[in-house]
Design a protein around this motif. Structure first.
Motif, PDB file in Angstrom:
ATOM      1  N   ARG A 199      60.677  52.239  20.359  1.00 37.50           N
ATOM      2  CA  ARG A 199      60.734  53.238  19.785  1.00 37.50           C
ATOM      3  C   ARG A 199      62.334  53.566  19.780  1.00 37.50           C
ATOM      4  N   LEU A 200      62.760  53.627  20.844  1.00 38.00           N
ATOM      5  CA  LEU A 200      64.313  54.189  21.270  1.00 38.00           C
ATOM      6  C   LEU A 200      65.158  52.976  20.436  1.00 38.00           C
ATOM      7  N   LYS A 201      64.829  51.699  20.535  1.00 37.28           N
ATOM      8  CA  LYS A 201      65.495  50.469  19.911  1.00 37.28           C
ATOM      9  C   LYS A 201      65.717  50.714  18.509  1.00 37.28           C
ATOM     10  N   SER A 202      64.446  51.039  17.753  1.00 39.51           N
ATOM     11  CA  SER A 202      64.114  51.090  16.423  1.00 39.51           C
ATOM     12  C   SER A 202      64.962  52.360  15.893  1.00 39.51           C
ATOM     13  N   SER A 203      65.132  53.175  16.809  1.00 43.72           N
ATOM     14  CA  SER A 203      65.921  54.463  16.238  1.00 43.72           C
ATOM     15  C   SER A 203      67.356  53.992  16.173  1.00 43.72           C
ATOM     16  N   PRO A 241      67.090  50.085  13.347  1.00 44.48           N
ATOM     17  CA  PRO A 241      65.681  49.832  12.436  1.00 44.48           C
ATOM     18  C   PRO A 241      65.412  48.712  12.107  1.00 44.48           C
ATOM     19  N   SER A 242      66.266  47.679  12.128  1.00 35.95           N
ATOM     20  CA  SER A 242      65.763  46.281  11.556  1.00 35.95           C
ATOM     21  C   SER A 242      65.472  45.466  12.699  1.00 35.95           C
ATOM     22  N   TYR A 243      65.576  45.955  14.091  1.00 34.62           N
ATOM     23  CA  TYR A 243      65.474  44.951  15.017  1.00 34.62           C
ATOM     24  C   TYR A 243      63.959  44.763  15.415  1.00 34.62           C
ATOM     25  N   ARG A 244      63.609  43.302  15.624  1.00 35.60           N
ATOM     26  CA  ARG A 244      62.276  42.956  15.977  1.00 35.60           C
ATOM     27  C   ARG A 244      62.546  42.192  17.447  1.00 35.60           C
ATOM     28  N   ILE A 245      61.343  41.976  17.991  1.00 33.11           N
ATOM     29  CA  ILE A 245      61.291  41.163  19.134  1.00 33.11           C
ATOM     30  C   ILE A 245      61.294  39.631  18.472  1.00 33.11           C
ATOM     31  N   PRO A 246      62.360  38.701  19.205  1.00 31.15           N
ATOM     32  CA  PRO A 246      62.490  37.294  18.741  1.00 31.15           C
ATOM     33  C   PRO A 246      61.001  36.653  18.980  1.00 31.15           C
ATOM     34  N   GLU A 247      60.502  35.857  18.045  1.00 28.33           N
ATOM     35  CA  GLU A 247      59.371  35.119  18.291  1.00 28.33           C
ATOM     36  C   GLU A 247      59.557  34.065  19.627  1.00 28.33           C
ATOM     37  N   THR A 248      60.765  33.566  19.617  1.00 28.99           N
ATOM     38  CA  THR A 248      61.188  32.563  20.554  1.00 28.99           C
ATOM     39  C   THR A 248      61.692  33.448  21.917  1.00 28.99           C
ATOM     40  N   LEU A 249      61.741  34.507  22.083  1.00 27.65           N
ATOM     41  CA  LEU A 249      61.868  35.505  23.092  1.00 27.65           C
ATOM     42  C   LEU A 249      63.287  35.051  23.897  1.00 27.65           C
TER      43      LEU A 249
END
Length: 185
Positions: free
Chosen positions: A163-167, A170-178
């Motif tokens: 929630r903090l990261k998204s605020s 907003p476009s951040y996603r955990i990378p599938e490759t980690l």
């Protein structure tokens, strides 16, 4: 000559002023004591969080973190055969240590003993990478061994940090490759 009633009135006023001054000093001392207690509590919280996070932030902690992120399995049974306590006690101990450390941090955030921003500033979204990696394994592990409330604060911490990261982004996603390197195309 001085009137006796005047002296008596001055005496009463002096006594009343003395009580007022004493009350003011008492209130000021109480406020100073409360401020010092808050500072002591904040210092203790910071020391506690530092003691918990120091194992995560150490060189060994980062080695454990990447070792966990680099684990691979097909399904829960394969996971247990490779990394379960019956077959790989060292990995099981490392994994549970990290999971329960993040669970403890999540409990502190949930209980409002520390703000999620503190954890975010210390560790970023590292716990979210681990939650993303192990979410299904944790769900099955909890179902089989821990009961539904086991590691629930780890999930709570994940949600708060995302929630903090998204605020902030907003476009951040955990990378599938980690954490694995992905070369640019």
């Amino acid at each position: 000559m001085v009137d006796l009633t005047l002296l008596q009135s001055v005496s009463y006023i002096a006594g009343a002023l003395g009580v007022c001054v004493a009350a003011i000093f008492y209130v000021l001392n109480l406020m100073i004591s409360q401020r010092n207690m808050r500072q002591t509590l904040d210092t203790r919280k910071l020391q506690f969080v530092t003691s918990i996070t120091s194992q995560l932030l150490s060189e060994e902690g980062h080695r454990r973190y990447f070792e966990l992120l680099n684990m691979e399995w097909k399904d829960y049974d394969d996971f247990e055969r490779k990394y379960g306590s019956d077959y790989n006690m060292d990995n099981a101990a490392k994994r549970l240590n990290v999971w329960k450390t993040y669970n403890t941090l999540g409990m502190l955030v949930r209980e409002k003993l520390i703000e999620p921003e503190v954890i975010y500033k210390i560790d970023g979204v590292n716990s979210c990478f681990l939650w993303s990696k192990f979410r299904d394994v944790i769900a099955e592990w909890v179902r089989r061994y821990g009961g539904e409330d086991m590691l629930s604060d780890f999930e709570f911490l994940n949600n708060e940090l995302l929630r903090l990261k998204s605020s902030r982004d907003p476009s951040y996603r955990i990378p599938e490759t980690l954490s694995r390197y992905v070369p640019s195309k």
